[in-house]
Design a protein around this motif. Structure first.
Motif, PDB file in Angstrom:
ATOM      1  N   PHE A   1      -1.556   1.398  -7.913  1.00  0.00           N
ATOM      2  CA  PHE A   1      -2.124   2.632  -7.653  1.00  0.00           C
ATOM      3  C   PHE A   1      -3.542   2.804  -8.350  1.00  0.00           C
ATOM      4  CE2 PHE A   1      -0.639   2.723 -12.016  1.00  0.00           C
ATOM      5  CZ  PHE A   1      -1.677   3.335 -12.733  1.00  0.00           C
ATOM      6  N   VAL A   2      -4.041   2.034  -9.306  1.00  0.00           N
ATOM      7  CA  VAL A   2      -5.286   1.988  -9.714  1.00  0.00           C
ATOM      8  C   VAL A   2      -6.217   1.482  -9.082  1.00  0.00           C
ATOM      9  CG1 VAL A   2      -4.824   1.524 -12.241  1.00  0.00           C
ATOM     10  CG2 VAL A   2      -5.109  -0.355 -10.635  1.00  0.00           C
ATOM     11  N   LEU A   3      -6.125   0.860  -7.799  1.00  0.00           N
ATOM     12  CA  LEU A   3      -6.790   0.524  -6.538  1.00  0.00           C
ATOM     13  C   LEU A   3      -7.253   1.750  -5.953  1.00  0.00           C
ATOM     14  CD1 LEU A   3      -8.696  -1.415  -5.138  1.00  0.00           C
ATOM     15  CD2 LEU A   3      -6.881  -2.094  -3.956  1.00  0.00           C
ATOM     16  N   ALA A   4      -6.115   2.452  -5.612  1.00  0.00           N
ATOM     17  CA  ALA A   4      -6.309   3.872  -4.977  1.00  0.00           C
ATOM     18  C   ALA A   4      -6.823   4.829  -5.702  1.00  0.00           C
ATOM     19  CB  ALA A   4      -4.876   4.427  -4.426  1.00  0.00           C
ATOM     20  N   GLN A   5      -6.613   4.775  -6.798  1.00  0.00           N
ATOM     21  CA  GLN A   5      -7.614   5.917  -7.682  1.00  0.00           C
ATOM     22  C   GLN A   5      -8.953   5.462  -7.817  1.00  0.00           C
ATOM     23  OE1 GLN A   5      -6.449   8.739  -9.130  1.00  0.00           O
ATOM     24  NE2 GLN A   5      -8.381   9.156  -9.955  1.00  0.00           N
ATOM     25  N   TYR A   6      -9.145   4.331  -7.981  1.00  0.00           N
ATOM     26  CA  TYR A   6     -10.539   4.021  -8.220  1.00  0.00           C
ATOM     27  C   TYR A   6     -11.358   4.360  -6.827  1.00  0.00           C
ATOM     28  CZ  TYR A   6     -14.690   0.885  -8.681  1.00  0.00           C
ATOM     29  OH  TYR A   6     -16.190   0.406  -8.764  1.00  0.00           O
ATOM     30  N   LEU A   7     -10.819   3.640  -5.704  1.00  0.00           N
ATOM     31  CA  LEU A   7     -11.552   3.922  -4.737  1.00  0.00           C
ATOM     32  C   LEU A   7     -11.651   5.486  -4.052  1.00  0.00           C
ATOM     33  CD1 LEU A   7     -10.032   1.035  -2.510  1.00  0.00           C
ATOM     34  CD2 LEU A   7     -12.305   1.298  -3.485  1.00  0.00           C
TER      35      LEU A   7
ATOM     36  N   VAL B   1      -7.323   7.907   0.810  1.00  0.00           N
ATOM     37  CA  VAL B   1      -6.223   7.387   0.978  1.00  0.00           C
ATOM     38  C   VAL B   1      -5.519   7.640   2.352  1.00  0.00           C
ATOM     39  CG1 VAL B   1      -3.593   7.279   0.353  1.00  0.00           C
ATOM     40  CG2 VAL B   1      -5.436   7.132  -1.458  1.00  0.00           C
ATOM     41  N   ARG B   2      -5.652   8.744   2.757  1.00  0.00           N
ATOM     42  CA  ARG B   2      -5.175   9.263   4.042  1.00  0.00           C
ATOM     43  C   ARG B   2      -5.949   8.457   5.502  1.00  0.00           C
ATOM     44  NH1 ARG B   2      -7.309  13.238   7.364  1.00  0.00           N
ATOM     45  NH2 ARG B   2      -8.329  14.273   5.460  1.00  0.00           N
ATOM     46  N   HIS B   3      -7.336   8.336   4.956  1.00  0.00           N
ATOM     47  CA  HIS B   3      -7.979   7.558   6.312  1.00  0.00           C
ATOM     48  C   HIS B   3      -7.549   6.264   6.246  1.00  0.00           C
ATOM     49  CE1 HIS B   3     -10.580  10.978   6.733  1.00  0.00           C
ATOM     50  NE2 HIS B   3     -11.501  10.990   5.863  1.00  0.00           N
ATOM     51  N   THR B   4      -7.014   5.734   5.298  1.00  0.00           N
ATOM     52  CA  THR B   4      -6.364   4.323   5.117  1.00  0.00           C
ATOM     53  C   THR B   4      -5.311   4.280   5.756  1.00  0.00           C
ATOM     54  OG1 THR B   4      -5.154   4.367   3.023  1.00  0.00           O
ATOM     55  CG2 THR B   4      -7.538   3.545   3.081  1.00  0.00           C
TER      56      THR B   4
ATOM     57  N   TRP C   1       0.626  -1.199   0.149  1.00  0.00           N
ATOM     58  CA  TRP C   1       0.040  -0.190   0.073  1.00  0.00           C
ATOM     59  C   TRP C   1       0.911   1.368  -0.025  1.00  0.00           C
ATOM     60  CZ3 TRP C   1      -4.238   0.850  -2.013  1.00  0.00           C
ATOM     61  CH2 TRP C   1      -5.328   1.931  -1.672  1.00  0.00           C
ATOM     62  N   MET C   2       2.005   1.113   0.688  1.00  0.00           N
ATOM     63  CA  MET C   2       3.089   2.221   0.687  1.00  0.00           C
ATOM     64  C   MET C   2       3.184   2.561  -1.060  1.00  0.00           C
ATOM     65  SD  MET C   2       5.712   1.855   3.707  1.00  0.00           S
ATOM     66  CE  MET C   2       6.315   3.569   3.357  1.00  0.00           C
ATOM     67  N   GLU C   3       3.664   1.626  -1.723  1.00  0.00           N
ATOM     68  CA  GLU C   3       4.032   2.030  -3.226  1.00  0.00           C
ATOM     69  C   GLU C   3       2.741   2.201  -3.942  1.00  0.00           C
ATOM     70  OE1 GLU C   3       6.805   2.595  -3.596  1.00  0.00           O
ATOM     71  OE2 GLU C   3       8.085   1.411  -2.410  1.00  0.00           O
ATOM     72  N   ALA C   4       1.766   1.614  -3.581  1.00  0.00           N
ATOM     73  CA  ALA C   4       0.466   2.112  -4.442  1.00  0.00           C
ATOM     74  C   ALA C   4       0.128   3.217  -4.390  1.00  0.00           C
ATOM     75  CB  ALA C   4      -0.627   1.090  -4.223  1.00  0.00           C
ATOM     76  N   THR C   5       0.007   3.886  -3.062  1.00  0.00           N
ATOM     77  CA  THR C   5      -0.267   5.230  -2.781  1.00  0.00           C
ATOM     78  C   THR C   5       0.748   6.541  -3.000  1.00  0.00           C
ATOM     79  OG1 THR C   5       0.005   4.968  -0.367  1.00  0.00           O
ATOM     80  CG2 THR C   5      -2.088   4.383  -1.085  1.00  0.00           C
ATOM     81  N   ALA C   6       1.910   5.973  -3.015  1.00  0.00           N
ATOM     82  CA  ALA C   6       2.742   6.874  -3.347  1.00  0.00           C
ATOM     83  C   ALA C   6       3.018   7.202  -4.747  1.00  0.00           C
ATOM     84  CB  ALA C   6       4.331   6.521  -2.955  1.00  0.00           C
ATOM     85  N   GLU C   7       2.232   6.076  -5.643  1.00  0.00           N
ATOM     86  CA  GLU C   7       2.168   6.426  -7.229  1.00  0.00           C
ATOM     87  C   GLU C   7       1.011   7.277  -7.574  1.00  0.00           C
ATOM     88  OE1 GLU C   7       4.888   6.421  -8.248  1.00  0.00           O
ATOM     89  OE2 GLU C   7       5.521   3.981  -9.380  1.00  0.00           O
ATOM     90  N   TRP C   8       0.072   6.918  -6.657  1.00  0.00           N
ATOM     91  CA  TRP C   8      -1.298   7.521  -6.521  1.00  0.00           C
ATOM     92  C   TRP C   8      -1.200   9.075  -6.512  1.00  0.00           C
ATOM     93  CZ3 TRP C   8      -3.523   9.853  -2.389  1.00  0.00           C
ATOM     94  CH2 TRP C   8      -4.658  10.732  -2.558  1.00  0.00           C
ATOM     95  N   ALA C   9      -0.248   9.482  -5.328  1.00  0.00           N
ATOM     96  CA  ALA C   9       0.300  10.663  -4.912  1.00  0.00           C
ATOM     97  C   ALA C   9       0.978  11.321  -6.043  1.00  0.00           C
ATOM     98  CB  ALA C   9       0.757  10.825  -3.414  1.00  0.00           C
TER      99      ALA C   9
END
Length: 979
Positions: free
Chosen positions: A388-394, A403-406, A330-338
């Motif tokens: 990152f697509v999961l972070a973007q979709y949600l 993302v911050r809430h997670t 989740w660190m890498e997924a959300t870092a790419e999202w950010a």
């Protein structure tokens, strides 16, 4: 010259270590490719704060919970970083003392040659070296005094100040770079000449080298603006400052103390690493970067690595250690999202704008894998970056705080559990979102409203990169996720297979029929026997463009309770079975373990849907009647039912009806609209029967309300058509219902003399009301929807007037046939009251004691007797496969069950675009075809589309009100399961 060495504290790290988080390494792109990518980026500019989230965001309400027992257990357990780290692996298995573990961890960096052979690294240091040393030193309080003393000595030997091993500065060169004249700096045996300090909400120190000052690589010695700082460092500082301010505005914080960033770590093609702690457990974060990451990466690294720093503010060290792969996912997924969000906000075409997405093929190229599977230990490109697509979709399904809430919840549990909890806090249902996510990844397009309503979640992305950048990265699979199976099948072919799907993963299976003729694909899905495994299936058809399925869904269907699902395929369409596991396993390692894989087994057959074919002759009869209609002629109508008269003529009964030239409907006042009508067919001749007053719509000498044609049955009311029966050879008993299907609807009937039907153009009939009847007040039962004669009785089917539901509960009454009994004399009706212990029906005197049948249906349906069975023929409801015509068999007039359902035909008009069509009113015309081996079924096509003045599309496009007919072989009405 003075040397500044960063070496004190309890946490020591080594050259070549791979940290908890890192950026993706991207090979250089050709100038042509870069230009194309920039063009794509420019066309993808969007507002993350605006259009990337739901139009109707639901407020977030945190769901309180305690730290999970699983998480507590993980924290108590010793970590195991795998076979590449035999020292930590031995510690995790309790094969060495804490003193030995600390000693060996220190020696692995300081004196690797002194290690016992079984612990000595054969090549590069293992990826976990730095992390393992940090963890080992965190155990210092448990060690003996001797070990504590050894640590103090080891720190001096490992990280002590040392004279520079490189020549001194060239004074002329140094004079050009004011940030490089304060002295040398040494960190982890690496020298740095220059330092830039930023005063943000934390102090940020940036250490680097300039190419040419020493025989060591550094950032390019280019200073275009003449400010005394290399352009690369200026770019990095500007991007870092923008990200720092943005992340704080998004609600993120930072660990305590300063942040230190080092350009100069080139070992093992270091892509960029962020470490949660500096030289002691209390120090700030450390970012180590290559000497010169390349022009494409200075902005990208500032965005990506700084987001890791903010993530560490949420993570206690032991929690990170406890389940490193899960947190890293989740660190890498959300870092790419950010990172993607930052580029979108600041400069969508800045160098490196597309790096965030390069791992998408690793994620969607292995879609059956667990959604939270994390490639570990380190590989150059990891699957988790593509998540990152999961972070973007949600985020699009909730809001930009998702993302911050997670991250706020992750200290209490693993990331996937935190995601589920936050989804719950937004009032959403995770299984729906998982299925929507699977469809969105297959389509990589904007949402498809009707399909999303069916699924319960969006099935597309608002992010403008989805149909362009993301789809282009999946070129190996023609712009969509890798499929587990692809079959091109001829009529009569069958195929089977099985695929392993992991928690949260999805299998995509594609089936294509012949290029000509309509086909039917039927899939039988194997029952799932593994406990706690939940697989959701959806079968969707798509038109193909250039041999590739488009993103526009045509039809969709879910399996029935037996695991059977079928769907019609038009020529050139592809059907995709999307099998999504909506159950998840918290740990990334466990989720991707073979023991958690579940088989998805399937058997497919392709048949000629031509078994049920449109009846072009009947369709043309009504089309021609409409296009040549004069002012008193039928030109459109719905819910058609027909009755064969003793003379061989046929009475066609319609509900809502248009009269006159269809081209004049748009004027609203030049044609008439009736609540019901009758058309008498004599061979090929069609004669319209109304209530009179036709062809006066434009007569100014007639008062307004008298200008329009009257309804033949129940003028002034709203009477829609039910079934009919010829009685005594001289009249037709025709059932109607007055109302719109709600609690105020009432049943009625009309006695129509056959002589009048065959001779007159005008009828003025007042229906008689049936007795009010309700088994479940206040909902009335409306009788006469379908009539069947069998074994001395006429069976009269009705439906319950419940306005809250489109699908109605069905009821059954009967009356003996023959003799002097009047069909509509309800004193002789008996009502189905359920079944006795032997399975026979209980017939009760009172309607109030009646019991409903199964299944529910729309108000227009037919029950017929065929092939020794009773068949309920109707359209499936919107919750299943909207519009499909099916037949449900029974050995009795009352024992219908959908488990034995036979799919007859899927009208091609069920696709929603561009006509916004709906289909309804399936009725059987059993005696109309000259071929006794077929029966004709009619249905109505209508529309929900309207113009700006709410004038529906049907007024402009009359084909939406024509009846359609399909001929179905009697052999299709067969079920081996019904005795």
């Amino acid at each position: 010259m003075k040397s500044h060495c960063f070496g004190s504290g309890r946490k020591a790290l080594a050259i070549g270590l791979v940290a908890l988080s890192a950026a993706i390494w991207l090979p250089p792109t050709s100038p042509g490719a870069s230009a194309t990518a920039k063009s794509t980026a420019r066309s993808a500019i969007l507002s993350v704060e605006g259009t990337s989230v739901r139009d109707d965001p639901r407020p977030y309400h945190r769901v309180e919970r305690q730290e999970s027992e699983v998480q507590k257990k993980r924290v108590r357990e010793r970590p195991d970083f795998g076979r590449a780290d035999p020292i930590t692996q031995a510690w995790s298995k309790h094969k060495m003392s804490v003193d030995d573990y600390i000693d060996l961890s220190l020696r692995r960096i300081a004196r690797p040659d002194s290690l016992p052979e079984k612990y000595r690294p054969s090549g590069d240091l293992p990826p976990s070296t730095g992390l393992a040393l940090g963890y080992a030193l965190s155990l210092r309080d448990q060690a003996s005094p001797a070990t504590d003393e050894a640590i103090a000595k080891a720190k001096l030997s490992v990280l002590a100040d040392a004279p520079s091993s490189t020549p001194p500065h060239n004074s002329l060169q140094a004079a050009s770079w004011p940030e490089c004249d304060a002295g040398d700096y040494n960190y982890l045996f690496h020298d740095f000449d220059c330092k830039r300090t930023l005063s943000l909400s934390r102090q940020v120190n940036i250490y680097y080298r300039v190419d040419g000052l020493k025989p060591l690589d550094g950032v390019p010695a280019v200073d275009t603006n003449g400010n005394g700082s290399p352009d690369a460092i200026d770019t990095f500082v500007n991007s870092l400052t923008a990200a720092w301010n943005a992340y704080e505005s998004w609600g993120y914080g930072w660990p305590e103390d300063e942040v230190s960033i080092f350009f100069g770590f080139d070992e093992n093609q270091n892509p960029g690493l962020t470490l949660p702690f500096g030289d002691s457990l209390e120090d700030g974060a450390i970012i180590v970067l290559p000497s010169d990451p390349g022009i494409q990466r200075y902005t990208y690294l500032a965005y990506h690595e700084l987001f890791h720093v903010s993530q560490y503010a949420f993570l206690p060290l032991l929690q990170v250690i406890a389940d490193l792969p899960s947190v890293n996912w989740w660190m890498e997924a959300t870092a790419e999202w950010a990172t993607h969000r930052m580029y979108t906000q600041v400069n969508p075409t800045a160098p490196g704008w597309d790096i965030y997405s390069v791992a998408l093929p690793l994620f969607l190229g292995d879609p059956e894998n667990a959604v939270n599977a994390s490639t570990w230990p380190w590989q150059e490109h990891k699957r988790q970056y593509g998540a990152f697509v999961l972070a973007q979709y949600l985020t699009e399904q909730t809001d930009t705080d998702f993302v911050r809430h997670t991250w706020e919840e992750i200290p209490l549990d693993d990331p996937i559990s935190a995601i589920e909890q936050v989804v719950q806090g937004y009032g959403r249902y995770m299984p729906d979102l998982f299925q929507g996510f699977s469809l969105a990844n297959y389509r990589l397009a904007v949402d498809s409203g009707d399909l999303s309503k069916f699924v319960g979640a969006a099935v597309g992305y608002r992010d403008a990169h989805a149909p362009g950048q993301w789809k282009s990265l999946l070129g190996s699979w023609n712009g969509r996720p890798k499929r587990a199976a692809e079959r091109t099948m001829a009529w009569g072919d069958s195929a089977d297979g099985s695929v392993q799907v992991y928690p949260g993963g999805t299998a995509y299976l594609e089936f294509t029929g012949p290029s000509s003729g309509q086909s039917r694909l039927t899939l039988q899905l194997a029952a799932q026997t593994l406990p706690r495994v939940d697989v959701r299936y959806l079968l969707v058809t798509w038109p193909t463009v250039g041999g590739v399925p488009s993103s526009i869904p045509s039809r969709w269907s879910r399996p029935d309770s037996t695991g059977r699902v079928s769907i019609a395929l038009a020529p050139g369409e592809t059907a995709t079975l999307i099998a999504t596991r909506t159950d998840v396993v918290g740990g990334s390692g466990s989720a991707a373990d073979q023991m958690n894989a579940a088989p998805v087994g399937w058997t497919a057959t392709m048949t000629d849907e031509g078994m049920a074919r449109p009846d072009t002759a009947l369709d043309a009869m009504w089309t021609n009647r409409a296009t040549s209609a004069h002012c008193a002629d039928w030109s459109g109508g719905d819910a058609v039912q027909s009755t064969l008269l003793p003379s061989g003529k046929r009475a066609w009964f319609f509900s809502d009806t248009f009269l006159g030239d269809p081209a004049k409907r748009g004027t609203r006042d030049q044609t008439s609209y009736l609540r019901n009508s009758i058309v008498l067919q004599d061979g090929s001749a069609l004669r319209t029967i109304t209530g009179g007053s036709t062809c006066k719509e434009t007569d100014p000498s007639t008062d307004f309300w008298s200008r329009y044609a009257k309804t033949p049955v129940g003028e002034g009311g709203q009477y829609w058509t039910g079934d009919a029966k010829v009685v005594s050879g001289s009249e037709v008993i025709k059932f109607y219902y007055q109302g719109i299907g709600d609690d105020d609807t009432r049943g009625a009937y009309a006695s129509l003399r056959i002589n009048d039907l065959e001779a007159d153009n005008i009828l003025e009939v007042t229906p008689s009301n049936l007795q009010d009847c309700s088994a479940r007040p206040p909902h009335p039962i409306i009788w006469g929807a379908s009539l069947v004669d069998d074994n001395g009785y006429t069976y009269i089917y009705g439906w319950e007037g419940d306005g809250a539901h489109a699908e109605k509960s069905l009821f059954l009454a009967r009356i003996p046939t023959g003799g002097s009994l009047d069909l509509v004399d309800q004193a002789y009706w008996r009502y189905y009251g359920g079944t006795a212990s032997d399975g026979s029906a209980r017939w009760v005197d009172s309607c109030s004691a009646a019991q409903p049948l199964q299944p529910k249906s729309e108000i227009d349906f037919s029950v017929i007797r065929l092939n020794g069975r009773f068949w309920l023929v109707y359209h499936t409801p919107a919750s299943q496969a909207p519009g499909k015509i099916v037949a449900v068999p029974s050995a009795t007039p009352w024992g219908f069950t959908t488990s034995n359902q036979v799919d007859l035909y899927t009208p091609p008009e069920t696709q929603t675009n561009p006509r916004y069509s709906t289909v309804y009113g399936a009725r059987v015309h059993q005696d109309i075809l000259p071929d006794s081996g077929k029966v004709a079924i009619s249905y109505t096509v209508s529309t929900s589309a309207a113009n700006a003045t709410c004038w529906t599309r049907g007024y402009y496009f009359p084909d939406n009100q024509y009846p359609r007919f399909v001929d179905v072989p009697v052999t299709a009405f067969f079920s081996p399961k019904v005795p």
